[in-house]
Design a protein around this motif. Structure first.
Motif, PDB file in Angstrom:
ATOM      1  N   GLY A  12      -0.684 -11.983  -9.894  1.00  0.00           N
ATOM      2  CA  GLY A  12      -2.246 -11.498  -9.423  1.00  0.00           C
ATOM      3  C   GLY A  12      -3.384 -12.714 -10.005  1.00  0.00           C
ATOM      4  N   SER A  63      -8.548  -8.962 -13.147  1.00  0.00           N
ATOM      5  CA  SER A  63      -8.077  -9.119 -14.438  1.00  0.00           C
ATOM      6  C   SER A  63      -7.014 -10.140 -14.552  1.00  0.00           C
ATOM      7  N   GLU A 110      -0.819 -16.199  -7.549  1.00  0.00           N
ATOM      8  CA  GLU A 110      -1.324 -15.072  -6.328  1.00  0.00           C
ATOM      9  C   GLU A 110       0.099 -14.961  -5.136  1.00  0.00           C
ATOM     10  N   LYS A 111       0.100 -13.762  -4.771  1.00  0.00           N
ATOM     11  CA  LYS A 111       0.812 -14.162  -2.979  1.00  0.00           C
ATOM     12  C   LYS A 111      -0.260 -14.182  -1.873  1.00  0.00           C
ATOM     13  N   GLY A 140      -7.871  -9.735  -5.023  1.00  0.00           N
ATOM     14  CA  GLY A 140      -6.934  -8.296  -4.751  1.00  0.00           C
ATOM     15  C   GLY A 140      -7.644  -7.327  -4.705  1.00  0.00           C
ATOM     16  N   LEU A 141      -7.375  -6.300  -5.003  1.00  0.00           N
ATOM     17  CA  LEU A 141      -8.695  -4.891  -4.619  1.00  0.00           C
ATOM     18  C   LEU A 141     -10.331  -5.443  -4.365  1.00  0.00           C
ATOM     19  N   ASN A 142     -11.029  -6.351  -4.823  1.00  0.00           N
ATOM     20  CA  ASN A 142     -11.733  -7.273  -4.888  1.00  0.00           C
ATOM     21  C   ASN A 142     -12.083  -8.222  -4.618  1.00  0.00           C
ATOM     22  N   GLY A 196     -13.644  -4.037  -1.744  1.00  0.00           N
ATOM     23  CA  GLY A 196     -13.535  -3.193  -2.567  1.00  0.00           C
ATOM     24  C   GLY A 196     -14.530  -3.028  -3.115  1.00  0.00           C
ATOM     25  N   HIS A 233     -18.519  -1.691  -4.255  1.00  0.00           N
ATOM     26  CA  HIS A 233     -19.337   0.049  -4.086  1.00  0.00           C
ATOM     27  C   HIS A 233     -19.968  -0.221  -4.368  1.00  0.00           C
ATOM     28  N   ALA A 234     -20.428  -0.514  -5.705  1.00  0.00           N
ATOM     29  CA  ALA A 234     -21.095  -1.334  -6.867  1.00  0.00           C
ATOM     30  C   ALA A 234     -20.307  -1.510  -7.961  1.00  0.00           C
ATOM     31  N   VAL A 280       5.451 -13.603  -6.581  1.00  0.00           N
ATOM     32  CA  VAL A 280       6.511 -14.098  -7.744  1.00  0.00           C
ATOM     33  C   VAL A 280       7.634 -12.864  -7.094  1.00  0.00           C
ATOM     34  N   HIS A 312       0.009  -3.380  -4.255  1.00  0.00           N
ATOM     35  CA  HIS A 312      -0.071  -1.732  -4.480  1.00  0.00           C
ATOM     36  C   HIS A 312       1.318  -0.649  -4.076  1.00  0.00           C
ATOM     37  N   THR A 330      -5.089  -2.850 -13.467  1.00  0.00           N
ATOM     38  CA  THR A 330      -5.003  -0.771 -13.326  1.00  0.00           C
ATOM     39  C   THR A 330      -3.933  -0.766 -15.178  1.00  0.00           C
ATOM     40  N   GLY A 389     -11.630  -0.700 -12.208  1.00  0.00           N
ATOM     41  CA  GLY A 389     -13.441  -0.961 -12.003  1.00  0.00           C
ATOM     42  C   GLY A 389     -12.808  -2.700 -12.214  1.00  0.00           C
ATOM     43  N   VAL A 390     -14.422  -3.193 -11.204  1.00  0.00           N
ATOM     44  CA  VAL A 390     -13.710  -4.690 -11.940  1.00  0.00           C
ATOM     45  C   VAL A 390     -13.901  -4.968 -13.555  1.00  0.00           C
TER      46      VAL A 390
HETATM   47  C1  LIG Z   1     -11.755   0.751  -1.356  1.00  0.00           C
HETATM   48  C2  LIG Z   1     -12.238   0.295  -2.612  1.00  0.00           C
HETATM   49  C3  LIG Z   1     -13.642   0.267  -3.327  1.00  0.00           C
HETATM   50  C4  LIG Z   1     -13.647  -0.321  -4.635  1.00  0.00           C
HETATM   51  N1  LIG Z   1     -14.952   0.377  -5.051  1.00  0.00           N
HETATM   52  C5  LIG Z   1     -15.163   0.021  -6.252  1.00  0.00           C
HETATM   53  C6  LIG Z   1     -16.130  -0.427  -6.599  1.00  0.00           C
HETATM   54  O1  LIG Z   1     -17.501   0.215  -6.429  1.00  0.00           O
HETATM   55  N2  LIG Z   1     -16.707  -0.456  -8.305  1.00  0.00           N
HETATM   56  C7  LIG Z   1     -16.151  -1.702  -9.228  1.00  0.00           C
HETATM   57  O2  LIG Z   1     -15.634  -1.962  -9.835  1.00  0.00           O
HETATM   58  N3  LIG Z   1     -14.085  -1.368  -8.464  1.00  0.00           N
HETATM   59  C8  LIG Z   1     -13.896  -0.329  -7.511  1.00  0.00           C
HETATM   60  N4  LIG Z   1     -12.486  -0.746  -6.737  1.00  0.00           N
HETATM   61  C9  LIG Z   1     -11.970  -0.949  -7.975  1.00  0.00           C
HETATM   62  C10 LIG Z   1     -11.472  -2.277  -8.760  1.00  0.00           C
HETATM   63  O3  LIG Z   1     -11.363  -3.191  -7.203  1.00  0.00           O
HETATM   64  C11 LIG Z   1     -10.085  -2.350  -9.376  1.00  0.00           C
HETATM   65  O4  LIG Z   1      -9.945  -1.535 -10.256  1.00  0.00           O
HETATM   66  C12 LIG Z   1      -9.436  -3.970  -9.730  1.00  0.00           C
HETATM   67  O5  LIG Z   1     -10.350  -5.238  -8.816  1.00  0.00           O
HETATM   68  C13 LIG Z   1      -7.835  -3.994  -9.622  1.00  0.00           C
HETATM   69  O6  LIG Z   1      -8.244  -5.457 -10.575  1.00  0.00           O
HETATM   70  P1  LIG Z   1      -6.332  -5.568 -10.587  1.00  0.00           P
HETATM   71  O7  LIG Z   1      -6.720  -6.770 -11.210  1.00  0.00           O
HETATM   72  O8  LIG Z   1      -6.334  -4.856 -12.201  1.00  0.00           O
HETATM   73  O9  LIG Z   1      -5.555  -5.287  -9.683  1.00  0.00           O
HETATM   74  P2  LIG Z   1      -5.797  -6.271  -8.585  1.00  0.00           P
HETATM   75  O10 LIG Z   1      -7.372  -6.412  -7.556  1.00  0.00           O
HETATM   76  O11 LIG Z   1      -4.617  -5.466  -7.583  1.00  0.00           O
HETATM   77  O12 LIG Z   1      -5.165  -7.205  -8.556  1.00  0.00           O
HETATM   78  C14 LIG Z   1      -3.738  -7.820  -8.643  1.00  0.00           C
HETATM   79  C15 LIG Z   1      -3.325  -9.207  -8.045  1.00  0.00           C
HETATM   80  O13 LIG Z   1      -2.363  -9.122  -8.158  1.00  0.00           O
HETATM   81  C16 LIG Z   1      -1.258  -9.867  -6.273  1.00  0.00           C
HETATM   82  N5  LIG Z   1      -0.412  -9.744  -6.745  1.00  0.00           N
HETATM   83  C17 LIG Z   1       0.612  -8.516  -6.731  1.00  0.00           C
HETATM   84  N6  LIG Z   1       1.816  -8.385  -6.467  1.00  0.00           N
HETATM   85  C18 LIG Z   1       2.239 -10.049  -6.900  1.00  0.00           C
HETATM   86  C19 LIG Z   1       3.383 -10.580  -7.368  1.00  0.00           C
HETATM   87  N7  LIG Z   1       4.591 -10.632  -6.472  1.00  0.00           N
HETATM   88  N8  LIG Z   1       3.098 -12.032  -6.949  1.00  0.00           N
HETATM   89  C20 LIG Z   1       2.317 -12.788  -6.854  1.00  0.00           C
HETATM   90  N9  LIG Z   1       0.651 -11.762  -6.346  1.00  0.00           N
HETATM   91  C21 LIG Z   1       1.049 -10.708  -6.676  1.00  0.00           C
HETATM   92  C22 LIG Z   1      -1.843  -8.925  -5.919  1.00  0.00           C
HETATM   93  O14 LIG Z   1      -2.060  -9.958  -3.948  1.00  0.00           O
HETATM   94  C23 LIG Z   1      -3.882  -9.291  -6.267  1.00  0.00           C
HETATM   95  O15 LIG Z   1      -4.155 -10.008  -5.723  1.00  0.00           O
HETATM   96  C24 LIG Z   1     -12.068  -0.205  -5.796  1.00  0.00           C
HETATM   97  C25 LIG Z   1     -11.168  -0.609  -5.038  1.00  0.00           C
HETATM   98  C26 LIG Z   1     -10.831  -0.343  -3.414  1.00  0.00           C
HETATM   99  C27 LIG Z   1      -9.844  -0.543  -3.223  1.00  0.00           C
END
Ligand SMILES: Cc1cc2nc3c(=O)[nH]c(=O)nc-3n(C[C@H](O)[C@H](O)[C@H](O)COP(=O)(O)OP(=O)(O)OC[C@H]3O[C@@H](n4cnc5c(N)ncnc54)[C@H](O)[C@@H]3O)c2cc1C
Lengths: 475, 91
Positions: free
Chosen positions: A10, A14, A33-34, A40-42, A55, A57-58, A229, A411, A438, A444-445
C-alpha cells in the motif's frame, strides 16, 4: 531473485512513510500499490477538469518547525524533510456546533478555553483539568487497558452538550468505534486537533504527496504501481513473501501491510481469516462526502470557518445509520479558509456525513446514482441550515460513497478508520507480517505517517541494526 | 580527520537528519538531546550515517558516548583519524 528486506503493501501515507524510512537505512524495499495513483485514502483525482483531493480536509497536528516532542516534528525528522517543504497554512478558526451553541477554536488553545468559559461557565474548570490530563498523558505503544473516552470525559465535564460538542471532531477525525473512542486515542486526537492544530498544505494533497514521491524516487525503493497483492505467503506461521494479482511472487524477510487487519488476514488465506478474525474486528463506519464547486468565495456567503463540526441533534450519534446516510451530524470543510500563499484555483465546500456501506452496496446502478444525488442534497441542506446556504452558488458537484471508498482503497466496508480493534505493536498472528497505518492505531495523514515510521523502525530497522553492530561485522 | 573536522562531520550529519535545525549554534558541552530534541531513534540515524559515510561502527552500548558534541569528538576521533571528511548537507 534475492529476497527484499521488506515488502510494504500500500502506497498510502503509512506505506510511503515506511518505505522512505527504510530506504534511509539502506534496506531493500518493495512498495506495492494496487492502484495507478498513490495516496490511498488521501489521494487525488480529476473530474471534468476539476482537481479534487480524496480525503484531505485539514492536516491535524500542526505545530511550527522545531516544536519539541510533537508528532509532526518527529515525522519530518525521521524522514529528513523540512517543515517549509510542505508550506502549511493554518486555519484562522474552525467551529463546533451543537443545538444552541457555537464554539470557535483556532491553533491558539486559549480561544477554545475562552469560548467554553463563555458558553459553559460552570464547565470551564473541568475543561482545563481535562486539557491538563491530556497534556500529561504518557503515550506508549504497548497494549493496555483503555477506558472509554466518553466515560473519561464525563469525569471532567458534566454538561452533555459540551461533551457532544467536543466529541464531534474527536470521533469524526479518527474513531473506528461507534459512539465512543478509546481514551488513549481520544488523547491523541485532542492533542492533534485542539492543542496542536489544523492546517492545510499549499495546493492540497498533490504537492504534499509530490514531496514524498520525489524523495522516494531518489532512493533504491522499488515503487510498483498497479501491483495488487493477491496473497500473503506464509509457512509454519511465518510470512515469507507475497503473490501479486499478476501471479508474480516476491519474497521478503518482513512484510508491512497497510491494507488493514481483516484484509491482511484474508490475504493470508481462508484458514487464517477464520482462525484470527472476530466479528468485533470488522469496522462499521463509513462516510458519504460531497464536494461542491462554488462560483464565489465561501466568505462572501458568510461562511468564514475553515472547518465546522456539527450535530443538529442531541445526543450526537456516531454510529452506522440504518438508512443510507445520517445527515444529523457531519463536517463541513472550506479549503479556502486556510491561510495560503496563492488563492485556490477553485472555491470548494466539502461535507462529510455518516453512511451505511451495506445499504449503498445493495443498490442497483440506477438507484445508486439517484440516491447519491438526493442524499447529497439532503446532507448539504442540513449542513447549510446551520451555516450559510451555498446551494445557489454551486456550479459543479461530486459525491462519493462507501462503495467508492471501498473500490479505491480496498478497505472492507468502506471503513476509513478501519477496525475498531487497534493493534498498537503492529504484530499479527503471522510472524514477519506487521500492520501499519489505519489498523495499527494512528489515524489521519500525520498519524498514518507516524505509524509507517514507527513500524519500520520497530520491526525492520532496530530488528536488524543490532546484529551487525553487536557482531562488529562490517558491510 | 582532525578533531575540528570531526566536529564538522558530526554537525553535517545532524544537519542531514534534522534539516530544520540550525547546527551552527549548538553548544559543545550540553546534551544534544536537550538542545534539539533528538530521541533514541535519531541516534540510530546518526550511527547509520557514520557507518555509511565513514565505515565507522558504533555498537549500541556506546551510543551514550555521543550525547554531546565534545563526547562525539573524543569517542569518534580515534575511529575517524584516518578518514577523509565528507560534507553532504546543503548548507
Ligand atoms: C473522506 C475522507 C476525509 C479525510 N479527511 C482527513 C483529514 O482531513 N485529515 C487527515 O489527516 N486525515 C483525513 N482522512 C484520513 C486519512 O486519509 C487516513 O487516515 C490516512 O490517509 C490513512 O493512511 P493509511 O496509509 O493507513 O491507509 P490507506 O490510505 O488506506 O492506504 C492503504 C493503501 O493500500 C493499498 N492497498 C490495499 N490493499 C492492497 C493490496 N492487496 N495490494 C496492494 N495495495 C493495496 C490501497 O490502495 C491504499 O493505497 C480522511 C479520509 C477520508 C476517506
Amino acid at each position: 531473485m534475492k529476497p527484499y528486506d521488506a515488502i510494504v503493501i500500500g502506497a498510502g501515507m503509512s506505506g510511503l512513510a515506511a518505505a522512505l524510512r527504510l530506504a534511509l537505512f539502506d534496506k531493500r524495499v518493495c512498495l506495492l500499490e494496487k492502484h495507478e495513483l498513490w495516496g490511498g485514502l488521501n489521494s487525488f483525482y480529476t473530474l471534468d477538469g476539476h482537481a479534487f483531493d480524496v480525503g484531505l480536509h485539514a492536516l491535524t497536528n500542526y505545530v511550527p518547525a522545531r516544536t519539541k516532542g510533537a508528532p509532526l516534528t518527529k515525522v519530518l525528522r525521521q524522514l529528513r524533510l523540512r517543515h517549509d517543504e510542505f508550506r502549511l497554512g493554518e486555519h484562522h478558526h474552525s467551529e463546533l456546533r451543537v443545538p444552541g451553541v457555537t464554539l470557535s477554536f483556532s491553533n491558539d488553545f486559549g480561544l477554545l478555553e475562552s469560548e467554553v468559559a463563555r458558553a459553559f461557565p460552570d464547565q470551564v474548570d473541568g475543561f482545563r483539568r481535562l486539557a491538563q490530563a491530556v497534556r500529561e498523558y504518557e503515550l506508549d505503544e504497548e497494549e493496555r487497558d483503555d477506558p472509554s473516552g466518553r466515560a473519561m470525559l464525563a469525569t471532567y465535564l458534566s454538561d452533555p452538550l459540551l461533551i457532544d460538542a467536543l466529541l464531534v471532531p474527536l470521533l469524526y477525525y479518527g474513531s473506528a468505534r461507534e459512539n465512543d473512542v478509546d481514551w488513549s486515542q481520544l488523547v491523541v486526537l485532542f492533542k492533534s486537533i485542539f492543542l496542536e492544530g489544523l492546517c492545510r498544505p499549499e495546493g492540497g494533497i498533490r504537492p504534499f504527496l509530490n514531496v514524498l514521491i520525489k524523495r522516494l524516487r531518489g532512493t533504491s525503493v522499488d515503487l510498483r504501481m498497479r501491483s495488487g497483492v493477491r496473497r500473503i505467503l506464509h509457512d509454519g506461521g511465518r510470512a515469507f513473501g507475497v503473490e501479486l494479482e499478476s501471479g508474480e511472487v516476491l519474497e521478503a524477510a518482513c512484510i508491512l501491510s497497510s491494507a488493514g487487519y481483516v484484509e491482511s488476514m484474508r490475504m493470508c488465506g481462508a484458514d487464517a481469516e477464520r482462525a484470527h478474525v472476530a466479528t468485533t474486528d470488522r469496522g462499521r463506519l463509513s462516510f458519504v462526502e460531497s464536494i461542491s464547486v462554488l462560483d464565489r468565495d465561501p466568505i462572501a456567503l458568510g461562511h468564514t470557518a475553515a472547518t465546522v463540526f456539527y450535530s443538529t441533534r442531541t445526543p450526537f450519534r456516531y454510529e452506522r445509520p440504518n438508512t443510507l446516510v445520517d445527515t444529523t451530524s457531519g463536517v463541513i470543510s472550506a479549503p479556502s479558509n486556510f491561510a495560503s500563499e496563492k488563492p485556490l484555483k477553485e472555491n470548494l465546500l466539502r461535507v462529510t456525513v455518516l453512511a451505511n456501506h451495506d445499504r449503498w452496496c445493495a443498490l442497483d446502478d440506477e438507484a445508486y446514482a439517484r440516491e447519491k444525488e438526493q442524499l447529497a442534497d439532503a446532507a448539504i441542506a442540513e449542513a447549510a441550515s446551520i451555516t450559510s446556504d451555498w446551494r445557489a452558488a454551486t456550479t459543479y458537484r461530486d459525491v462519493f460513497t462507501p462503495r467508492t471508498i471501498r473500490r479505491f482503497t480496498g478497505h472492507d466496508g468502506g471503513c476509513v478508520y478501519g477496525s475498531p480493534t487497534k493493534r498498537k505493536s503492529g504484530a499479527t498472528p503471522i510472524d514477519g507480517l506487521f500492520l501499519t497505518g489505519t489498523d495499527q492505531g494512528y489515524l489521519g495523514v500525520v498519524g498514518a505517517m507516524m505509524s509507517g515510521i514507527a513500524m519500520a523502525n520497530r520491526h525492520v530497522v532496530t530488528a536488524s541494526s543490532r546484529t551487525p553492530a553487536s557482531t562488529g561485522a562490517t558491510t | 580527520m582532525t578533531p575540528e573536522e570531526v566536529v564538522v562531520a558530526i554537525k553535517d550529519i545532524i544537519e542531514t537528519i534534522a534539516p530544520d535545525e540550525d547546527v551552527s549554534n549548538l553548544d559543545h558541552t550540553e546534551r544534544l538531546r536537550d538542545q534539539i530534541d533528538l530521541d533514541s531513534m535519531d541516534f540510530l540515524d546518526i550511527v547509520m550515517e557514520l557507518r555509511k559515510l565513514y565505515g565507522a561502527q558504533v555498537p549500541e552500548e556506546d551510543y551514550k558516548e555521543l550525547a554531546t558534541i565534545d563526547g562525539c569528538v573524543s569517542y569518534l576521533h580515534p575511529l575517524l583519524a584516518d578518514k577523509e571528511l565528507h560534507v553532504t548537507a546543503k548548507v
